[in-house]
Write a protein that holds these residues in place. Structure first.
Motif, PDB file in Angstrom:
ATOM      1  N   LEU A 154       0.706  -1.146   0.070  1.00 31.21           N
ATOM      2  CA  LEU A 154      -0.316   0.031   0.214  1.00 31.21           C
ATOM      3  C   LEU A 154       0.912   1.141  -0.377  1.00 31.21           C
ATOM      4  N   ILE A 155       1.754   1.510   0.490  1.00 29.55           N
ATOM      5  CA  ILE A 155       3.166   2.508   0.526  1.00 29.55           C
ATOM      6  C   ILE A 155       3.335   3.018  -0.387  1.00 29.55           C
ATOM      7  N   GLY A 156       3.613   1.438  -0.667  1.00 28.06           N
ATOM      8  CA  GLY A 156       4.856   1.393  -3.146  1.00 28.06           C
ATOM      9  C   GLY A 156       3.412   2.229  -3.308  1.00 28.06           C
ATOM     10  N   LEU A 157       2.299   1.430  -3.376  1.00 27.78           N
ATOM     11  CA  LEU A 157       1.039   1.814  -4.627  1.00 27.78           C
ATOM     12  C   LEU A 157       0.873   3.498  -3.905  1.00 27.78           C
ATOM     13  N   ALA A 158       0.840   4.049  -2.891  1.00 24.83           N
ATOM     14  CA  ALA A 158       0.870   5.632  -2.841  1.00 24.83           C
ATOM     15  C   ALA A 158       1.938   6.160  -3.367  1.00 24.83           C
ATOM     16  N   ASN A 159       2.995   5.712  -3.572  1.00 28.06           N
ATOM     17  CA  ASN A 159       4.492   6.480  -3.645  1.00 28.06           C
ATOM     18  C   ASN A 159       4.583   6.632  -5.354  1.00 28.06           C
ATOM     19  N   GLY A 160       3.197   5.360  -6.065  1.00 29.89           N
ATOM     20  CA  GLY A 160       4.145   5.489  -7.406  1.00 29.89           C
ATOM     21  C   GLY A 160       2.241   6.456  -7.853  1.00 29.89           C
TER      22      GLY A 160
ATOM     23  N   ILE B 224       1.538   9.150  -6.440  1.00 34.44           N
ATOM     24  CA  ILE B 224       1.378  10.287  -6.328  1.00 34.44           C
ATOM     25  C   ILE B 224       2.290  10.748  -7.372  1.00 34.44           C
ATOM     26  N   VAL B 225       3.817   9.974  -7.496  1.00 33.88           N
ATOM     27  CA  VAL B 225       4.802  10.185  -8.585  1.00 33.88           C
ATOM     28  C   VAL B 225       4.287  10.325 -10.466  1.00 33.88           C
ATOM     29  N   THR B 226       3.084   8.826 -10.302  1.00 31.48           N
ATOM     30  CA  THR B 226       2.193   9.113 -11.264  1.00 31.48           C
ATOM     31  C   THR B 226       1.350   9.854 -11.818  1.00 31.48           C
ATOM     32  N   LYS B 227       0.486  10.210 -10.720  1.00 26.37           N
ATOM     33  CA  LYS B 227      -0.924  10.728 -10.952  1.00 26.37           C
ATOM     34  C   LYS B 227      -0.272  12.199 -10.556  1.00 26.37           C
ATOM     35  N   LEU B 228      -0.119  12.380  -9.114  1.00 25.34           N
ATOM     36  CA  LEU B 228      -0.108  13.853  -9.209  1.00 25.34           C
ATOM     37  C   LEU B 228       1.485  14.875  -9.782  1.00 25.34           C
ATOM     38  N   LYS B 229       2.713  13.764 -10.459  1.00 29.09           N
ATOM     39  CA  LYS B 229       3.460  14.229 -10.893  1.00 29.09           C
ATOM     40  C   LYS B 229       4.493  14.842 -10.416  1.00 29.09           C
ATOM     41  N   VAL B 230       4.311  14.466  -8.850  1.00 27.85           N
ATOM     42  CA  VAL B 230       5.747  14.760  -8.165  1.00 27.85           C
ATOM     43  C   VAL B 230       6.319  14.536  -8.062  1.00 27.85           C
ATOM     44  N   ASN B 231       8.130  14.500  -8.255  1.00 25.55           N
ATOM     45  CA  ASN B 231       9.439  14.390  -8.724  1.00 25.55           C
ATOM     46  C   ASN B 231       9.555  13.103  -7.222  1.00 25.55           C
ATOM     47  N   GLY B 232       9.948  12.369  -8.300  1.00 21.71           N
ATOM     48  CA  GLY B 232       9.946  10.466  -7.392  1.00 21.71           C
ATOM     49  C   GLY B 232      10.944  10.928  -5.613  1.00 21.71           C
ATOM     50  N   PHE B 233      11.946  11.508  -6.327  1.00 21.83           N
ATOM     51  CA  PHE B 233      12.159  12.959  -5.128  1.00 21.83           C
ATOM     52  C   PHE B 233      11.633  13.417  -3.924  1.00 21.83           C
ATOM     53  N   ILE B 234      10.954  14.324  -4.280  1.00 19.36           N
ATOM     54  CA  ILE B 234      10.130  14.731  -3.549  1.00 19.36           C
ATOM     55  C   ILE B 234       8.726  13.492  -2.590  1.00 19.36           C
ATOM     56  N   ALA B 235       8.126  13.022  -3.303  1.00 20.92           N
ATOM     57  CA  ALA B 235       7.289  12.518  -3.567  1.00 20.92           C
ATOM     58  C   ALA B 235       7.965  11.475  -1.766  1.00 20.92           C
ATOM     59  N   THR B 236       8.809  10.848  -2.245  1.00 18.36           N
ATOM     60  CA  THR B 236       9.303   9.379  -1.287  1.00 18.36           C
ATOM     61  C   THR B 236       9.412   9.918  -0.340  1.00 18.36           C
TER      62      THR B 236
ATOM     63  N   ILE C 152       4.532   3.221 -11.011  1.00 16.68           N
ATOM     64  CA  ILE C 152       3.790   1.856  -9.719  1.00 16.68           C
ATOM     65  C   ILE C 152       3.793   0.745  -9.554  1.00 16.68           C
ATOM     66  N   VAL C 153       4.155  -0.109 -10.261  1.00 15.48           N
ATOM     67  CA  VAL C 153       4.635  -1.302  -9.712  1.00 15.48           C
ATOM     68  C   VAL C 153       5.916  -1.619  -9.257  1.00 15.48           C
ATOM     69  N   ALA C 154       7.088  -0.720 -10.193  1.00 16.17           N
ATOM     70  CA  ALA C 154       8.336  -1.023  -9.353  1.00 16.17           C
ATOM     71  C   ALA C 154       8.449  -0.171  -8.066  1.00 16.17           C
ATOM     72  N   HIS C 155       7.663   0.426  -7.852  1.00 17.08           N
ATOM     73  CA  HIS C 155       7.219   1.032  -6.273  1.00 17.08           C
ATOM     74  C   HIS C 155       6.720   0.722  -5.470  1.00 17.08           C
ATOM     75  N   MET C 156       5.632  -0.127  -5.880  1.00 17.29           N
ATOM     76  CA  MET C 156       4.881  -1.392  -4.882  1.00 17.29           C
ATOM     77  C   MET C 156       6.346  -2.276  -4.703  1.00 17.29           C
ATOM     78  N   LEU C 157       6.292  -2.302  -5.623  1.00 20.52           N
ATOM     79  CA  LEU C 157       7.673  -3.849  -5.584  1.00 20.52           C
ATOM     80  C   LEU C 157       8.890  -2.957  -4.840  1.00 20.52           C
ATOM     81  N   CYS C 158       9.569  -2.284  -4.714  1.00 25.16           N
ATOM     82  CA  CYS C 158      10.467  -1.561  -4.314  1.00 25.16           C
ATOM     83  C   CYS C 158      10.485  -1.595  -2.723  1.00 25.16           C
ATOM     84  N   SER C 159       8.861  -1.274  -2.271  1.00 28.16           N
ATOM     85  CA  SER C 159       8.463  -1.068  -0.938  1.00 28.16           C
ATOM     86  C   SER C 159       7.997  -2.679  -0.622  1.00 28.16           C
TER      87      SER C 159
END
Lengths: 360, 388
Positions: free
Chosen positions: A116-122, A124-136, A222-229
């Motif tokens: 779920l945390i990874g899903l949230a990260n993904g 935020i990065v893809t839908k809200l267009k926040v840079n991954g650095f800032i989002a995570t 999104i999948v990458a962020h979920m797998l990372c978490s």
């Protein structure tokens, strides 16, 4: 499109082999230097105990770095991993509460929370267009706030059966390292053989081109962020099994966010995304583990260890980047690709872009 | 854009332009800052008193100075993660080398500046000549410098510089009518900010932005990329040095001073609407980002929120702020079209409704984006790529 992906995949594989090869050579070099240094203080680098130490040291960072590789391949970053590690260790230890019967439920719960945390990260990065650095960084801080508020210190109790995972080994190879290598194998298979895995390279290489080739650019990220978490949660579970309790600071103490990124880059993965491999990352993690081990055996001052670590990171990446510089050129500068682009864009994008916006 | 149009904007147009600026990602941080300051003043009326407010500015000064330095690196398209360690190293250097001997203050201060410039030079050369990604290069520097500093001190708080040196961060001009005391930190911050604004407007400052936007075009237009990029790292390390000098007086000598400053600075800069990846942003907004961040902490403090939640709220705020900048106004695609009318408030082709700035903005952006496609196809591509 299929022809294009096929050739790029083939070319990518050849390059990946090269990158892994360089990391392998660097690893062998570090091992030789380390063995000489260790021998100079009268110890045996290749003793079973020492090899077990190195492999044990690899496992936790290895888990985190495998997930981080996927995220970096997608041209994003995950700075929230240390907090996911801490949170996972706490949830696992609390839910197990010393009873072996609770192990499956606890592991499942940890993985679900991490996903779920990874899903949230993904998202935020893809839908809200926040840079991954800032989002995570942001989600990491949110988890940190939760941890600081609700946990004053170590908590929970891990049953002996679960502690065995962190404690036992087959010969000199710890079980935890075997699991880590199995996860790495699965990750490499995922990248090489599945559609989402291939799309990760495409999206990381150039999101525009990937989109124009008809890839849903959000999903791989999104999948990458979920797998990372999830791999970070594995690391947390492993740490819980080693410590016997959950700890709110175990992730930050390890510095897993920056060290995992350093290991990934050391392993030849481009920080801009689109190129890299899991095995290179494992090589990078192994280099760190060997350097750490040599410094421990030689009893280097703990503060000086950081100095050496910093220098090793920069020096290794410098060697790598200067070597692969020629290889990187053709992708950007070749005459064939350049003239095609403007015409291509004039003709194709409006319709595709609109369609994409509607679907995304 | 000509003198005739900018010469006589009516009050309404000026107001609409101001409103547009506040809602655009470029100005949103000022809106956020004003809202936060008003909220603090409502919770705790004494905060609005000039003497209290100047204390607040004094507290923010080191963070703001670090953010200003980080701004130049980020707008040039890189990261500097070593700033926190530079602050720590400078604090410890000041503590150990000056000691109780006031006469040493100036030579040591000169040494600290040289040392800071040297660290920045090394960072910059590793990034430009060895082609190491700045994230990794400055990460290595962060580990190495912090390790070396801790090794030097043995990990404990050692050294105590002379009081004269500590006055820079602690004291000020006393006996002023309204604000009672004007802290030196505030003066230093003002000077740094003015120099930064002046520098950002100079050709060299504009070159940094051009370089961050598109290194290839910057090279083709005759920029010595390596030197410009290296100089941004020197600037950031020097600003970390100045922050370190202030922190010696304000926070004392301890190896934990400055820890985490790099991420705070990056957060502040991003909060100020500066795009990670370079090429877009305003130095004043970056400094305002630092103020907004610190105001947020002050607000949480006054509101009685447990300090452990500070991080969570900070995380949520930066995500929301950046998401706002990225999605609401589509800053990346129409960045140029949007900014052009903001600087001089030119009347838009259709008379914009002045009461509600948000629709005016959209209409305006749409209007000025319409002639854009032909010259800027390549550019639109760059922008989406650079910002993601």
């Amino acid at each position: 499109m299929s022809a294009a992906t096929a050739t790029s995949a083939r070319r990518g594989r050849r390059r990946r082999l090269d990158a892994s090869l360089i990391v392998g050579i660097a690893l062998v070099g570090v091992i030789i230097i380390g063995a000489i240094l260790v021998a100079s203080v009268g110890r045996n680098f290749f003793s079973a105990g020492n090899i077990r130490d190195i492999l044990t040291g690899m496992s936790v960072l290895g888990f985190v770095a495998i997930g981080q590789t996927l995220v970096i391949l997608c041209a994003s970053l995950d700075l929230s991993v240390p907090y996911v590690v801490s949170l996972s260790s706490l949830i696992a230890a609390d839910m197990m509460a010393g009873d072996p019967a609770n192990i499956p439920v606890a592991v499942l719960a940890v993985l679900v929370v991490a996903a779920l945390i990874g899903l949230a990260n993904g998202l935020i990065v893809t839908k809200l267009k926040v840079n991954g650095f800032i989002a995570t960084l942001g989600t990491g801080l949110i988890i940190k706030g939760y941890l600081d508020t609700n946990y004053k210190g170590t908590s929970g109790e891990v049953p002996w059966e679960f502690q065995l995972i962190g404690a036992t080994g087959i010969g000199p190879v710890p079980v935890s390292t075997l699991i880590m290598l199995a996860v790495a194998l699965a990750g490499a298979f995922f990248l090489a053989r599945t559609r989402t895995g291939n799309h990760m390279f495409a999206v990381g290489g150039d999101e525009q081109v990937a989109r124009l080739s008809g890839i849903r650019t959000a999903r791989p990220v999104i999948v990458a962020h979920m797998l990372c978490s999830i791999t970070a949660a594995f690391a947390g579970l492993l740490l819980a099994s080693r410590l016997g309790v959950g700890s709110p600071t175990v992730g930050t103490q390890g510095g897993y966010d920056l060290l995992s990124i350093a290991a990934v880059v050391l392993g030849g993965t481009l920080l801009m995304g689109g190129r890299g491999s899991i095995w290179g990352t494992i090589g990078g993690v192994a280099i760190f583990a060997v350097v750490d081990n040599v410094m421990s055996v030689m009893q280097v001052n703990p503060f000086l260890k950081d100095v050496v670590r910093g220098i090793v990171i920069v020096a290794a990446v410098a060697v790598y980047t200067s070597r692969s510089l020629d290889r990187r050129r053709p992708r950007f500068g070749s005459g064939a690709a350049e003239p095609e682009r403007p015409g291509d864009q004039d003709a194709a994008p409006p319709a595709v872009a609109h369609e994409k916006e509607a679907s995304a | 854009m000509s003198a005739a149009t900018t010469g006589q904007p009516t009050a309404g147009q000026r107001l609409a332009g101001f409103g547009r600026m506040l809602v655009s990602p470029r100005g949103a941080v000022f809106l956020l800052l004003i809202v936060l300051l008003v909220a603090i003043a409502l919770l705790n009326p004494s905060f609005a008193e000039p003497s209290q407010f100047i204390r607040f500015v004094q507290r923010v000064a080191p963070v703001a100075i670090v953010a200003i330095g980080q701004y130049f690196v980020i707008v040039g398209g890189e990261f500097d993660l070593s700033m926190g360690s530079v602050v720590t190293a400078q604090v410890v250097i000041a503590g150990n080398l000056i000691g109780q001997d006031e006469a040493k203050s100036l030579p040591v201060l000169a040494f600290m500046l040289v040392f800071g410039a040297f660290i920045g030079l090394i960072n910059g050369l590793i990034v430009t000549l060895l082609k190491v990604p700045s994230f990794i290069a400055t990460l290595g520097m962060m580990l190495a410098l912090l390790g070396a500093t801790l090794y030097w001190t043995g990990g404990a708080a050692t050294g105590n510089p002379a009081d004269g040196f500590r006055e820079i961060g602690r004291g000020g001009i006393r006996g002023l009518p309204v604000i009672e005391i004007l802290p030196w930190s505030v003066v230093v911050l003002a000077v740094v900010l003015l120099v930064a604004i002046w520098f950002a407007r100079r050709p060299f400052g504009r070159t940094i932005i051009a370089l961050g936007d598109n290194p290839t075009t910057a090279r083709y237009s005759g920029t010595r990329n390596w030197w410009v990029k290296t100089s941004t790292f020197i600037i950031s390390s020097l600003s970390a040095t100045v922050a370190g000098v202030l922190l010696v007086g304000y926070a004392g000598v301890h190896p934990s001073v400055g820890r985490g400053y790099e991420f705070t600075a990056i957060t502040a800069v991003v909060l100020g609407g500066v795009v990670l990846g370079g090429g877009r942003g305003w130095v004043v907004a970056a400094a305002a980002g630092a103020f907004a961040l610190e105001a947020l902490f002050t607000l949480l403090n006054f509101a009685g929120v447990p300090s452990t939640y500070r991080d969570a709220v900070q995380g949520a705020i930066i995500i929301i702020a950046v998401a706002y900048a990225a999605t609401t106004v589509r800053a990346r695609r129409k960045g140029r079209a949007l900014e052009a009318p903001t600087i001089p408030p030119t009347p838009s082709p259709e008379p914009a409704p002045q009461t509600s700035p948000a629709p005016a903005e959209e209409q305006d952006a749409a209007a000025s984006a319409r002639p854009a496609p032909i010259p800027s196809t390549q550019r639109a591509d760059n922008e989406t790529k650079g910002g993601s």
